[in-house]
Design a protein around this motif. Sequence first.
Motif, mmCIF file in Angstrom:
data_model
loop_
_atom_site.group_PDB
_atom_site.id
_atom_site.type_symbol
_atom_site.label_atom_id
_atom_site.label_comp_id
_atom_site.label_asym_id
_atom_site.label_seq_id
_atom_site.Cartn_x
_atom_site.Cartn_y
_atom_site.Cartn_z
ATOM 1 N N UNK A 162 58.610 -49.859 -19.636
ATOM 2 C CA UNK A 162 58.440 -48.482 -19.099
ATOM 3 C C UNK A 162 57.289 -48.527 -17.897
ATOM 4 N N UNK A 163 57.768 -47.620 -16.969
ATOM 5 C CA UNK A 163 56.908 -47.645 -15.882
ATOM 6 C C UNK A 163 56.613 -46.153 -15.463
ATOM 7 N N UNK A 164 55.357 -45.931 -14.826
ATOM 8 C CA UNK A 164 55.182 -44.561 -14.510
ATOM 9 C C UNK A 164 54.228 -44.452 -13.058
ATOM 10 N N UNK A 165 54.620 -43.521 -12.032
ATOM 11 C CA UNK A 165 53.424 -43.472 -11.006
ATOM 12 C C UNK A 165 52.292 -43.200 -11.437
ATOM 13 N N UNK A 166 51.079 -44.014 -10.892
ATOM 14 C CA UNK A 166 49.798 -43.577 -11.194
ATOM 15 C C UNK A 166 48.913 -43.473 -10.174
ATOM 16 N N UNK A 167 47.952 -42.770 -10.272
ATOM 17 C CA UNK A 167 46.886 -42.544 -9.316
ATOM 18 C C UNK A 167 45.694 -42.238 -9.864
ATOM 19 N N UNK A 243 41.824 -44.007 -20.764
ATOM 20 C CA UNK A 243 40.410 -43.763 -20.302
ATOM 21 C C UNK A 243 40.279 -42.598 -19.305
ATOM 22 N N UNK A 244 41.401 -42.446 -18.770
ATOM 23 C CA UNK A 244 41.288 -41.279 -17.666
ATOM 24 C C UNK A 244 41.104 -41.822 -15.980
ATOM 25 N N UNK A 245 41.003 -43.363 -16.203
ATOM 26 C CA UNK A 245 40.688 -43.845 -14.730
ATOM 27 C C UNK A 245 41.633 -43.658 -13.871
ATOM 28 N N UNK A 246 43.040 -43.730 -14.583
ATOM 29 C CA UNK A 246 44.184 -43.479 -13.759
ATOM 30 C C UNK A 246 45.014 -42.197 -14.715
ATOM 31 N N UNK A 247 45.792 -41.410 -13.817
ATOM 32 C CA UNK A 247 46.559 -40.313 -14.554
ATOM 33 C C UNK A 247 47.870 -40.364 -13.679
ATOM 34 N N UNK A 248 48.991 -39.755 -14.746
ATOM 35 C CA UNK A 248 50.099 -39.698 -14.071
ATOM 36 C C UNK A 248 50.355 -38.941 -12.693
ATOM 37 N N UNK A 249 51.063 -39.690 -11.942
ATOM 38 C CA UNK A 249 51.484 -39.361 -10.698
ATOM 39 C C UNK A 249 52.991 -38.341 -10.443
ATOM 40 N N UNK A 250 53.376 -38.480 -11.751
ATOM 41 C CA UNK A 250 54.913 -37.658 -11.758
ATOM 42 C C UNK A 250 54.754 -37.416 -13.447
ATOM 43 N N UNK A 251 55.718 -36.653 -13.631
ATOM 44 C CA UNK A 251 56.144 -36.187 -15.036
ATOM 45 C C UNK A 251 57.221 -36.905 -15.555
ATOM 46 N N UNK A 252 57.900 -37.818 -14.656
ATOM 47 C CA UNK A 252 58.812 -38.602 -15.176
ATOM 48 C C UNK A 252 58.728 -40.136 -15.454
ATOM 49 N N UNK A 253 59.086 -40.608 -16.539
ATOM 50 C CA UNK A 253 58.952 -42.033 -16.769
ATOM 51 C C UNK A 253 60.267 -42.776 -16.309
ATOM 52 N N UNK A 292 48.087 -42.092 -25.870
ATOM 53 C CA UNK A 292 48.554 -41.578 -24.588
ATOM 54 C C UNK A 292 49.420 -40.605 -24.674
ATOM 55 N N UNK A 293 50.470 -40.807 -25.534
ATOM 56 C CA UNK A 293 51.865 -39.964 -25.890
ATOM 57 C C UNK A 293 51.134 -38.568 -26.283
ATOM 58 N N UNK A 294 50.067 -38.806 -26.961
ATOM 59 C CA UNK A 294 49.309 -37.214 -27.470
ATOM 60 C C UNK A 294 48.855 -36.367 -26.296
ATOM 61 N N UNK A 295 48.251 -37.270 -25.278
ATOM 62 C CA UNK A 295 47.641 -36.665 -24.052
ATOM 63 C C UNK A 295 48.677 -36.129 -23.196
ATOM 64 N N UNK A 296 49.927 -36.692 -23.212
ATOM 65 C CA UNK A 296 50.935 -36.356 -21.979
ATOM 66 C C UNK A 296 52.438 -36.322 -22.778
ATOM 67 N N UNK A 297 52.459 -35.514 -23.781
ATOM 68 C CA UNK A 297 53.671 -35.413 -24.345
ATOM 69 C C UNK A 297 54.972 -35.169 -23.756
ATOM 70 N N UNK A 298 54.750 -34.563 -22.334
ATOM 71 C CA UNK A 298 55.974 -34.517 -21.676
ATOM 72 C C UNK A 298 56.706 -35.948 -21.343
ATOM 73 N N UNK A 299 56.002 -36.860 -21.493
ATOM 74 C CA UNK A 299 56.351 -38.037 -20.968
ATOM 75 C C UNK A 299 57.249 -38.894 -22.058
ATOM 76 N N UNK A 300 57.019 -38.582 -23.493
ATOM 77 C CA UNK A 300 57.809 -38.965 -24.439
ATOM 78 C C UNK A 300 57.756 -40.625 -24.527
ATOM 79 N N UNK A 301 56.358 -41.089 -24.273
ATOM 80 C CA UNK A 301 56.124 -42.379 -24.223
ATOM 81 C C UNK A 301 56.475 -43.248 -25.453
ATOM 82 N N UNK A 302 56.330 -42.861 -26.655
ATOM 83 C CA UNK A 302 56.722 -43.538 -28.023
ATOM 84 C C UNK A 302 58.173 -43.664 -28.158
#
Length: 306
Positions: A162-167, A243-253, A292-302
Amino acid sequence: MLPSSNALFVFDAAARNGSFTAAAAELNVTQPAVSRMLGQLEDHLGVRLFDRKAGRAVLTEEGELLYRRVLEGFRSIESGLTEIERRRKGTETVTLSVSSAFTTHWLMPRIDKLQKQFPQVDLRFQLISGALRGPVENVDLGMRFRDRDEPSSGGTLVMKEAMLPMCSPAYLGETDPAEGNTIIRLAETPGDWAADYASLLTGRRGAAKGLSFTDYAVVVQAALLGQGIALGWLTVASHWLLTGALVPASDRLTTTRRICEFLPPRNRAMRPIAAEIRDWIIAQMHSEIAAIDRLYPKLKLMTACY
């Protein structure tokens, strides 16, 4: 089936060096003695093991076959002797075959924790800067990717790919619409991954610029330094998301048909301590993805990763 056990050591030395003279020097015997021993071995087996060409000793097809098996046998004996030495000293050496990116960005932040968990282990690495593929040999454990339709090699699932744009948060906060995004790419990745995302969360609408690197560890480092947006593989960058050093740059995984696994070595049995380290890493990563799934639930990482 051998005229002498010493014949194996002489054969190994001649095959490795490609020369009877060099083998004799290594074994501290005369060159005629090496020739005589190998001649007796060939007569005993009824095949030629070497072609003698202009001072060189080139393995025949039968010689190659025997050399592979001799090498495996010597390595197995060496492994046993090394294990005895480890037990005598109370330490064990474990070698991992993993990517330089995984080691730099996921494992290094946890190395103290791992060493406290396994104080008796001397951890070593076979680092791969490119794609994680190929056989796992002469190490204790290897991380590899494979397509789900490919036959299993006895691996243990780490997670689905799984990949995600990050910045960085600072880059995300710079929202001048006139500016274009800087897209950080891994050079060997086919196509333009950013084109798959209709919009990114930065709010920048100008013409995109690009940075390209051949080592994924540098790709992630550039994103951490606020140089642009990278496509972050969760097996590498999950620590920085947490840790928050990177954050999602998109809502889509983005997910694929590939899975990440830990494979045992194909030329020797899995050692118990290696299996323990494998299970520890997998458990740590699973816990991290859940957080991370709890931090960003929209991504549905699990759901995507397991």
